[in-house]
Each structure stands twice: as C-alpha cells, then as structure tokens.
Design a protein around this motif. Structure first.
Motif, mmCIF file in Angstrom:
data_model
loop_
_atom_site.group_PDB
_atom_site.id
_atom_site.type_symbol
_atom_site.label_atom_id
_atom_site.label_comp_id
_atom_site.label_asym_id
_atom_site.label_seq_id
_atom_site.Cartn_x
_atom_site.Cartn_y
_atom_site.Cartn_z
ATOM 1 N N GLY A 618 18.197 -3.961 19.226
ATOM 2 C CA GLY A 618 17.194 -4.338 18.240
ATOM 3 C C GLY A 618 17.004 -3.201 17.258
ATOM 4 N N LEU A 619 16.457 -3.501 16.093
ATOM 5 C CA LEU A 619 16.311 -2.493 15.039
ATOM 6 C C LEU A 619 14.874 -2.469 14.540
ATOM 7 C CD1 LEU A 619 17.575 -0.441 13.068
ATOM 8 C CD2 LEU A 619 18.158 -2.361 11.576
ATOM 9 N N LEU A 620 14.284 -1.282 14.552
ATOM 10 C CA LEU A 620 12.931 -1.070 14.033
ATOM 11 C C LEU A 620 12.996 0.080 13.033
ATOM 12 C CD1 LEU A 620 9.897 -1.490 13.955
ATOM 13 C CD2 LEU A 620 9.698 -0.115 16.039
ATOM 14 N N THR A 621 12.793 -0.230 11.759
ATOM 15 C CA THR A 621 12.826 0.799 10.719
ATOM 16 C C THR A 621 11.427 0.997 10.153
ATOM 17 O OG1 THR A 621 13.446 -0.876 9.081
ATOM 18 C CG2 THR A 621 15.228 0.353 10.115
ATOM 19 N N HIS A 622 11.149 2.209 9.706
ATOM 20 C CA HIS A 622 9.827 2.516 9.151
ATOM 21 C C HIS A 622 9.963 3.660 8.149
ATOM 22 C CE1 HIS A 622 9.803 5.388 12.708
ATOM 23 N NE2 HIS A 622 10.453 4.358 13.220
ATOM 24 N N GLY A 623 9.242 3.539 7.045
ATOM 25 C CA GLY A 623 9.413 4.509 5.965
ATOM 26 C C GLY A 623 10.826 4.471 5.424
ATOM 27 N N SER A 624 11.400 3.269 5.348
ATOM 28 C CA SER A 624 12.821 3.136 5.048
ATOM 29 C C SER A 624 13.094 3.061 3.551
ATOM 30 C CB SER A 624 13.371 1.877 5.719
ATOM 31 O OG SER A 624 14.702 1.644 5.323
ATOM 32 N N PRO A 625 14.034 3.869 3.037
ATOM 33 C CA PRO A 625 14.432 3.799 1.624
ATOM 34 C C PRO A 625 15.588 2.841 1.370
ATOM 35 C CG PRO A 625 15.416 5.730 2.610
ATOM 36 C CD PRO A 625 14.647 5.031 3.710
ATOM 37 N N LEU A 626 15.882 1.957 2.328
ATOM 38 C CA LEU A 626 17.060 1.106 2.217
ATOM 39 C C LEU A 626 17.077 0.285 0.934
ATOM 40 C CD1 LEU A 626 17.526 -0.077 5.903
ATOM 41 C CD2 LEU A 626 19.208 1.129 4.510
ATOM 42 N N ARG A 627 15.987 -0.416 0.650
ATOM 43 C CA ARG A 627 15.949 -1.233 -0.561
ATOM 44 C C ARG A 627 15.535 -0.403 -1.771
ATOM 45 N NH1 ARG A 627 18.181 -5.659 -2.388
ATOM 46 N NH2 ARG A 627 17.717 -6.711 -0.406
ATOM 47 N N ARG A 628 14.557 0.435 -1.599
ATOM 48 C CA ARG A 628 13.949 1.132 -2.733
ATOM 49 C C ARG A 628 14.906 2.114 -3.398
ATOM 50 N NH1 ARG A 628 7.972 3.921 -2.161
ATOM 51 N NH2 ARG A 628 7.460 4.012 -4.394
ATOM 52 N N SER A 659 1.431 3.729 0.327
ATOM 53 C CA SER A 659 1.195 5.162 0.080
ATOM 54 C C SER A 659 2.455 5.983 0.305
ATOM 55 C CB SER A 659 0.092 5.672 1.018
ATOM 56 O OG SER A 659 0.490 5.527 2.377
ATOM 57 N N ASP A 660 3.523 5.335 0.738
ATOM 58 C CA ASP A 660 4.774 6.023 1.068
ATOM 59 C C ASP A 660 5.628 6.158 -0.191
ATOM 60 O OD1 ASP A 660 7.214 6.884 2.047
ATOM 61 O OD2 ASP A 660 7.118 5.631 3.839
ATOM 62 N N PRO A 661 5.922 7.389 -0.616
ATOM 63 C CA PRO A 661 6.739 7.553 -1.832
ATOM 64 C C PRO A 661 8.231 7.323 -1.595
ATOM 65 C CG PRO A 661 6.174 9.692 -0.946
ATOM 66 C CD PRO A 661 5.448 8.677 -0.090
ATOM 67 N N ILE A 662 8.637 7.151 -0.338
ATOM 68 C CA ILE A 662 10.056 6.994 -0.015
ATOM 69 C C ILE A 662 10.355 5.588 0.490
ATOM 70 C CG2 ILE A 662 11.982 7.870 1.338
ATOM 71 C CD1 ILE A 662 10.891 9.856 -0.696
ATOM 72 N N GLY A 663 9.605 5.139 1.470
ATOM 73 C CA GLY A 663 9.876 3.869 2.114
ATOM 74 C C GLY A 663 9.305 2.687 1.353
ATOM 75 N N GLY A 664 9.749 1.505 1.755
ATOM 76 C CA GLY A 664 9.276 0.277 1.130
ATOM 77 C C GLY A 664 9.821 -0.923 1.865
ATOM 78 N N PRO A 665 9.515 -2.116 1.395
ATOM 79 C CA PRO A 665 10.069 -3.322 2.024
ATOM 80 C C PRO A 665 11.575 -3.400 1.814
ATOM 81 C CG PRO A 665 8.956 -3.876 -0.017
ATOM 82 C CD PRO A 665 8.666 -2.430 0.234
ATOM 83 N N VAL A 666 12.244 -4.102 2.730
ATOM 84 C CA VAL A 666 13.682 -4.263 2.627
ATOM 85 C C VAL A 666 14.038 -5.572 1.935
ATOM 86 C CG1 VAL A 666 15.840 -4.459 3.925
ATOM 87 C CG2 VAL A 666 14.101 -2.832 4.654
#
Length: 726
Positions: A618-628, A659-666
C-alpha cells in the motif's frame, strides 16, 4: 542486546521513507532510540528499540504482526565530507535535470533524440566552461602574463611564491605554461575521482529482476535506474575533452613552430573525437535486460581514455623542453577558442530552444507543464549562467589577487561586458521579491474572509497569510522565466554594444556596472569557498546543503557524468529488495509511507515492483510534490499516465495541507477552498493546518511541511490501507 527490538519480518510493516534534509531515523520513526537492522552507514533500515523491554499499547511493534521501519538514505546526499566539493558542480546537475524535463510526444522520437544529442553537447561545453575558466586563470593570467619577464609576479614581493616561475623561465613561456597547467589538471583529476568514486558506490547497484507491466511508461523502465555503462562512457568523453582543452591552451601559442603545431593538431583531434562521440545516441543510452551497446563504442571510449592523457602528457613534456618564444600578445594567444566554444554554446542553446518548443507543441494534451513545456531549456540557461558566474568570478578574483590592470593583468572586453549583467540580475531579483510580496498580500486579503467561517475573525488573517505564503511556490516557473529573460535580454544588449563598439566598459554607467558585477562575482566565489569549507566540518550544515542535492540528484546522470551522483540508482534497488523481504507471503503487507521527496521515491518504486509483490503493498504519501512540482516540470515521467499507473497498481492515500509550500494534492483538491470533501477520487485527503482551535483557545502552531504522522488523518489513512489482519 538488552531491551526490545522487533527483528521479525512477518505481518504488516509501515516502511517510512523520509524527505529532504537527511532526516535522522529518530525523526522519521518519531522515537528516541532507533536501531539499524540492515544496511550500512550510508543507507539503512531502522526500527524502534525500547531499552526498558517489550512495550505495550497499540502503537508498539509486535513480532510477526506489525512494526514501524524507517529507510534512511540521507547519507547519500548529506553524509560524507566530500559533499562539500559538490557545490561548484551545480551547473552539471541542472544539465541533468533539463534532460528529464524535455517533452516526449509519441510522434517526436527523432526530434527528441536530436534534442538529447544537443543536450549532451551542451553539457560537454559546460565542462569546457568551468575547466576553461580555471585554465585561463592559471595558464593565461599566471603562466602567460604575471610570470613573464617584467611581469607583476616578478616585480611584486607580495607574490613571492610565484616569483621563481618568472625568475627561472621569464623568457621561456612554454615552460611557465606547462607548470601553470597543473592547476586545471588537478581540478580535472579531482572531478574524475569524485565521479568515479560515487559511480562505483551508487550507479553500479543492479536492479533486481522482475516484470514491467507498464514498460511503455518511462518511469517504469528498470533501465532508468541503472546507468553504470553510459555514465562510464560519458565520463571518459568529458575528462578527455577537459584534458584536450588544457593542452590546447599550452600548445596554441606555439602553433607557428612544427612541434607546437603538431601538439595543437593532436589536442584538437582529441576534442573533435570527444564531440563526435558525445553526439552518438548510443553513448548515453541505458540498456534493458539482454541489451548490449555496440562493441566498437566501448573500444572507442577506451581508446579515447588512453589517447587523451597521452597527448596531454606529450604536450607538457615538450613544453617543458621548450617550444620557442610564442606568439606576441598581452593575453594568451588562443583565447579565441574559448570565444568559439561560447558561441557554439549559444548556437546549441538556440537549437535546443527550437526543438523543445516543437516537442512541447506536439505534446499538447491534458497536462499543463511548467513554462509551457520549455522548463528544460530554462534549466540549461540557468546552468550556463551559473557556470559563467563561477568561472568569471574565479577570473576576476585571480586578476585582483595578481594586482589587476594597474599591474598589467589584462582581461578582454567580453569578460567585462559579461560582468555588467550581474547587477541587472540582482536588480531583477529585488523587483521580483517586491512583486511576490504584493502577490502574497493580495492573496492574504482574498483568503481572509473565506477562512473566517473555519478559524473565526480572530485567526483567519494569520492563517490566510500562512496559506498565501505557501502558495507562492506555484509561482516558481514565473520567477525562473523572468530571471532568465532578464539575463538573455542583457546578454543580447551587451553583445550588440560590444560587436559594434558603441561604448567601452570603462567609466560611466557601463564601467560602474562592470566593476560592480566583477566584485559581485568575486564575492560569490569567495562565499562558495567559505560555504564549502564550513560544509566540510559541520554535519548540520551538510544536511542543510544536502536539500539542494536531494532535489537535483534524484535524476540519473543522463547527460553530465561529472555531476553529483544519482542517489535513486542505489535507493530503488535497495527498497525493491527490502519490500520483497518484508512481504514474502499473502499474509504480509508493506505500507510505503513517503514524506516529501520520499513520496517521489515511493511512487517510482511502485512502478518497479513485480506485479505479484504489488498486491501486498500500500502507498501513503504526505507533503508530496508529485503533482505540484514533478508533474509540472517532469510531465513525461510524472504526468497523469504515470500517476494513474501508480494509483492502479496499489491502494493509495495522499495527505496534503494548504500551509505546505511543497506538497499538494495528486489528483484533485478536496479541501474547503477546492472541490470540497465530496470532490475527490479516494486518493487525496486534506489536513487542517494549523489545527482549528476551539472557541476561545489560541491558534496552534502551523506544521507547514513537517510531521504529517501527528495529524489524525494519517492514522486513519494508515488503518484503511492495512488489509492483513492478525
């Protein structure tokens, strides 16, 4: 060992992968006593150790049932002292980044390969730029000018450590140049040693065998993370090019003599072979299982690797034997080769702009890439700018140390005109900062009334300011475009002024800009040296500087082999092996928990796992810059098809904050300011930050980009992903 440490592998394992800045295992595990269970001092897997014995409670590790494990990879980018030597290599890393930013439309294969060849040539010219700057500082300013008979090094007692060179061979320039050439040679040897050392450590790590059901996706191809052979070939070409360019600086002033001409032709021949090899598509091609590079290419690279040092050694030996008086001139004859190299870089850059523009136009679809798909070209321009700033800063520092124009040290007009661009860029930075501040204020005013319902009149303004500040990351493309535009416009202007001799960079506004720029570049080089010295001795500063390499060296050394190494080429194989060890049977499960850059690693890992193993992951990502960030700047690798493939391969939850300058929704925003709680597709989940206070209570501190596992949604998402019950 006393205490309790779960060393079993059965059951459910929450495998945490940290983000940037080399987060230590105790921080990743949220536990004060980590213990390494496998790995070494550079990378390793850690678990929690309880000195008082086996703990109780729902969060504790239970043998053969559940546990928490952390993978620490920060030692690859911030662990060793040699990382201090990486700072001048930033332009090389940017060149590698640019390769993976290029659009990859299905119908543009030939054009893309032409672009990749041009990028490899551009990277080779970057090597020539930095090595050429050291060569000019040592061979021209010291060997040709300062130590000549009657030069500043002979007259000035403050330069006594160079006095002997002029006293012995003041009238024999070839001998002075041969000795001075040892300085750039040492730089090239150091670059070679760093590159080879990290190549043996990281890029030769084999990828475990497995099926690749998404082989059509670039991110899913196992060969992406196995670059041992192509990096070896490129390293030979770059080192040979560097040796030959130094050899030319020594031999060209004596090309009027038979031996000088022969050496010049030999060194030029090595340069030509290096350029031809770097343009061949096979030189950097990564191979899948069963594929082999042409046999002749390996022999050609080996031959070049032998010929280049032999030609250079012959150049030094014959120069020490004496090549005559040399051509007349204040500056070193043959500096025009550097100008030709610079013009070639400009031409290659324009070609890359044209081809990437066409590829971006062919690749128009659902994606909205950063800078209209031209991010790769902008990255190359920034790399060229950084290389020239460092190179010219070294030249100006050397000239100043030797006494400058007052002591007869000569730098030609193009060098001074280039210096005038630095104050313009600094002014552009100040203007951009002011514009971003205005944007922040406007966004804060816009968000404040919308947040009143959630945070109340008392706190809504503060939270709006925090969220607006985090949103400025989305303006990164604008900042890069404006600064690059200022630099290119200024370059075009000073080129026209110099070409038509409109004014000289002496006196007046032009002179002031030139002097200011020269001192600014000297300060930049001095600051780089001081920063490197502190980085060498300060582990905490190494972790801070390591953030730069955590971002830049995720990608392989595709076009520049002398850049800092790609840590992912070691991380991915190690994680594949570990996940296979932890999830051997259908009664086992691994939850990959990736924070920030760790989420990027985890997503890339999922596509490399065998399909039979994915069923237990399973995969749990947080503060992820994948999309952003990654989908925006690397759409060919992290665009919607790749992210959708990850979603289809394993159960996935992604946590994000505004409030996260790096992460966002995927995939889709599910926050109150977006589509709302009902607008998602099951992957993205919103976390309030700062947490909403109760009436009358103070506003809690914002966590920004950190500590997602302390948010209640983290535990809820983790529980949803666990399918194995024991």
């Amino acid at each position: 060992m006393d205490g309790f440490l779960d060393e079993t592998c059965g059951g459910v394992t929450e495998l945490r992968v940290h983000g940037v800045a080399g987060t230590p295992p105790e921080g990743t595990l949220n536990h004060p006593h980590p213990r390494r269970v496998t790995g070494d001092g550079v990378t390793g897997f850690h678990r929690r150790w309880w000195p008082g014995g086996r703990p109780s409670g729902g969060d504790a590790d239970v043998p053969e049932a559940r546990r928490r494990e952390a993978y620490a990879w920060g030692g690859l980018t911030s662990g060793g002292r040699a990382i201090a030597l990486w700072l001048p290599l930033l332009p090389f890393s940017l060149a590698n980044l640019s390769f993976f930013m290029v659009p990859r439309p299905p119908r543009g294969t030939r054009l893309r390969r032409a672009t990749e060849a041009a990028q490899r040539l551009f990277a080779l010219l970057l090597t020539g730029t930095l090595v050429g700057a050291v060569t000019r500082a040592a061979v021209d300013l010291v060997g040709w000018q300062c130590t000549a008979a009657g030069g500043a090094c002979v007259r000035d007692p403050g330069l006594g450590w160079l006095h002997w060179l002029g006293a012995w061979w003041g009238d024999e320039p070839s001998k002075r140049l041969a000795i001075a050439a040892l300085a750039p040679v040492l730089v090239v040897v150091l670059l070679w040693w760093l590159a080879r050392r990290t190549w043996e450590r990281d890029e030769r790590t084999p990828i475990p065998a497995g099926d690749a059901p998404h082989a059509d996706l670039p991110l899913a191809q196992p060969r992406l993370w196995h670059g041992g052979a192509p990096v070896w070939r490129l390293r030979i070409v770059h080192v040979a090019f560097a040796f030959a360019s130094i050899g030319l600086a020594v031999s060209v002033p004596f090309a009027a003599t038979p031996r000088g001409l022969a050496l010049t032709v030999a060194n030029a021949g090595v340069l030509a072979v290096a350029v031809v090899l770097v343009l061949l598509p096979w030189i950097a091609r990564r191979l899948g299982p069963g594929e082999r590079a042409p046999w002749w290419l390996t022999y050609a690279c080996r031959g070049l690797g032998v010929a280049a040092p032999l030609v250079f050694a012959a150049t030094i030996v014959l120069a020490l034997a004496g090549l005559g008086p040399g051509a007349p001139g204040r500056g070193l004859p043959g500096v025009g080769f550097g100008a030709f190299q610079f013009l070639l870089m400009v031409g290659v850059g324009l070609f890359i702009l044209l081809t990437i523009g066409v590829l971006a136009r062919m690749d128009r679809g659902v994606e909205r890439p950063a800078l209209g798909g031209l991010a790769g070209w902008f990255a190359l321009m920034i790399a060229a700018g950084a290389a020239n700033v460092m190179g010219l800063g070294l030249l100006f520092w050397t000239a100043t140390y030797l006494g400058g124009p007052d002591h007869g040290i000569f730098l030609d007009d193009p060098v001074w005109w280039t210096a005038t661009l630095v104050p313009l860029l600094l002014l552009g930075v100040l203007v951009l900062a002011a514009v971003l501040r205005l944007i922040h204020r406007a966004e804060t005013r816009r968000l404040t009334p919308r947040l009143t319902h959630y945070y109340g009149q008392r706190h809504s303004g503060v939270v709006a300011g925090q969220w607006a500040l985090a949103a400025l990351t989305d303006r990164a493309g604008l900042v890069l475009a404006v600064l690059t535009g200022i630099g290119l416009a200024g370059f075009a202007a000073v080129t026209v002024i110099h070409r038509f001799h409109l004014i000289a960079p002496v006196g007046g506004v032009a002179g002031l800009l030139a002097v200011t720029g020269s001192w600014a570049m000297v300060a930049a080089v001095a600051g780089l040296v001081l920063l490197g010295r502190r980085t060498y001795t300060d582990p905490r500063l190494r972790r801070t500087i390591g953030i730069l390499w955590d971002i830049c060296t995720f990608w392989p050394r595709a076009v520049h082999p002398l850049a800092p190494p790609c840590y992912t080429e070691r991380v991915i194989p190690e994680l594949i092996t570990r996940v296979g060890r932890l999830a051997r049977t259908d009664r086992d499960q691994v939850i990959l928990s990736g924070h920030s850059q760790g989420s990027v690693i985890a997503a890339a890992l999922v596509l490399q796992l065998d399909p039979s193993l994915r069923r237990r992951v399973g995969l749990l990502t947080h503060g992820s810059p994948l999309r952003r960030l990654y989908a925006a700047f690397f759409p060919a690798y992290f665009g919607t098809p790749a992210l959708a493939a990850v979603r289809d391969a394993v159960p996935w939850h992604n946590l994000y904050r505004l409030s996260d300058p790096i992460g966002g929704p995927v995939f889709r925003r599910v926050d109150p300011l977006g589509e709302g709680p009902g607008g998602g597709d099951g992957v993205d989940r919103f976390c309030w930050d700062p947490p909403r206070p109760r009436p009358g209570q103070p506003l809690p501190e914002a966590r920004w980009h950190c500590d997602y596992w302390l948010d209640p949604p983290y535990g809820e998402a983790l529980d949803r992903l666990i399918k194995v019950k024991r």
